[in-house]
Design a protein around this motif. Structure first.
Motif, PDB file in Angstrom:
ATOM      1  N   THR A  77      -7.411   7.579 -14.567  1.00 46.34           N
ATOM      2  CA  THR A  77      -6.215   6.989 -13.987  1.00 46.34           C
ATOM      3  C   THR A  77      -6.531   6.295 -12.673  1.00 46.34           C
ATOM      4  N   ARG A  78      -7.375   6.923 -11.829  1.00 49.34           N
ATOM      5  CA  ARG A  78      -7.716   6.327 -10.539  1.00 49.34           C
ATOM      6  C   ARG A  78      -8.470   5.010 -10.719  1.00 49.34           C
ATOM      7  N   LEU A  85      -4.819  -2.629  -8.449  1.00 55.10           N
ATOM      8  CA  LEU A  85      -4.643  -3.044  -7.056  1.00 55.10           C
ATOM      9  C   LEU A  85      -5.586  -4.198  -6.702  1.00 55.10           C
ATOM     10  N   VAL A  86      -6.809  -4.169  -7.210  1.00 57.61           N
ATOM     11  CA  VAL A  86      -7.749  -5.269  -6.951  1.00 57.61           C
ATOM     12  C   VAL A  86      -7.227  -6.548  -7.593  1.00 57.61           C
ATOM     13  N   LEU A  97      -7.468   0.007   0.013  1.00 62.29           N
ATOM     14  CA  LEU A  97      -7.209   0.653  -1.282  1.00 62.29           C
ATOM     15  C   LEU A  97      -6.900   2.131  -1.101  1.00 62.29           C
ATOM     16  N   ALA A  98      -7.727   2.802  -0.298  1.00 58.57           N
ATOM     17  CA  ALA A  98      -7.548   4.239  -0.086  1.00 58.57           C
ATOM     18  C   ALA A  98      -6.180   4.524   0.515  1.00 58.57           C
ATOM     19  N   ILE A 103      -5.590   8.295  -1.118  1.00 59.60           N
ATOM     20  CA  ILE A 103      -6.784   9.106  -1.387  1.00 59.60           C
ATOM     21  C   ILE A 103      -7.824   8.801  -0.328  1.00 59.60           C
ATOM     22  N   LYS A 104      -8.916   9.560  -0.350  1.00 60.98           N
ATOM     23  CA  LYS A 104      -9.999   9.343   0.605  1.00 60.98           C
ATOM     24  C   LYS A 104     -10.890   8.200   0.131  1.00 60.98           C
ATOM     25  N   GLN A 105     -11.476   7.503   1.106  1.00 61.36           N
ATOM     26  CA  GLN A 105     -12.312   6.345   0.805  1.00 61.36           C
ATOM     27  C   GLN A 105     -13.546   6.699  -0.012  1.00 61.36           C
ATOM     28  N   ASN A 106     -14.123   7.891   0.209  1.00 64.85           N
ATOM     29  CA  ASN A 106     -15.385   8.216  -0.460  1.00 64.85           C
ATOM     30  C   ASN A 106     -15.258   8.183  -1.978  1.00 64.85           C
TER      31      ASN A 106
END
Length: 137
Positions: A77-78, A85-86, A97-98, A103-106
Motif C-alpha cells: 500500500t505504501r 503522490l509522485v 512525501l514523508a 511516515i518517517k523518511q527512512n
C-alpha cells in the motif's frame, strides 16, 4: 471525644481528596506497564542471508525456485501511495512525501529506489518524477 473523631474523619477525607489524582495516575501508569509487559525491547533478528558454515542451506537460504520471500516488491500500500503522490506532484522530495504520508523518511529511502528499479519513477536532483509509460506500437 466525639468532636475529636469528627475532626479526624474530616482530616482523613480531605487528605483522601488531595491524593485522588495521584492514585488515578498510579492506576493509569500501572495499566500502561501491564500493557507493555508483552512488548519486546530487543531488536528484531536480522532477516538477511546467513554467512558462515551451513549458509547455503536451511534458514536464511533463498526459497526453493530462486524466488524471493514475501509479497512481490512494489505491491504494498505504501509503495502505491508513494507512486500516486509522485504522479500527482512531479518533483516531490522524500521529506515532502514523508510529511504528506505521515511516515518517517527512512522508509521512503527503500521504497523509491525499488520503484525506480521497476521503471515506475525516476530521480532528478532531489525530486522524484513519474516515468512516462513506453509508447505502444
Amino acid at each position: 471525644m466525639a468532636d475529636f473523631l469528627e475532626q479526624k474523619k474530616r482530616e482523613i477525607a480531605a487528605r483522601l481528596e488531595e491524593l485522588r489524582p495521584a492514585v488515578e495516575e498510579y492506576n493509569r501508569l500501572e495499566g500502561a506497564l501491564r500493557a507493555l509487559d508483552g512488548v519486546s525491547t530487543a531488536p528484531a533478528p536480522a532477516r538477511g542471508r546467513r554467512r558462515g558454515p551451513g549458509a547455503g542451506a536451511g534458514a536464511g537460504a533463498a526459497p526453493a525456485g530462486g524466488g524471493r520471500r514475501g509479497r512481490p516488491r512494489g505491491t504494498g500500500t505504501r509503495a502505491n501511495q508513494t507512486l500516486e503522490l509522485v504522479r500527482a506532484t512531479p518533483g516531490i522530495t522524500i521529506p515532502q512525501l514523508a510529511e504528506r504520508m505521515g511516515i518517517k523518511q527512512n522508509y521512503l529511502y527503500r521504497v523509491l529506489p525499488a520503484l525506480e528499479q521497476d521503471g515506475l519513477v525516476r530521480k532528478e536532483g532531489r525530486g522524484w518524477h513519474p516515468r512516462e509509460a513506453p509508447a505502444q506500437t
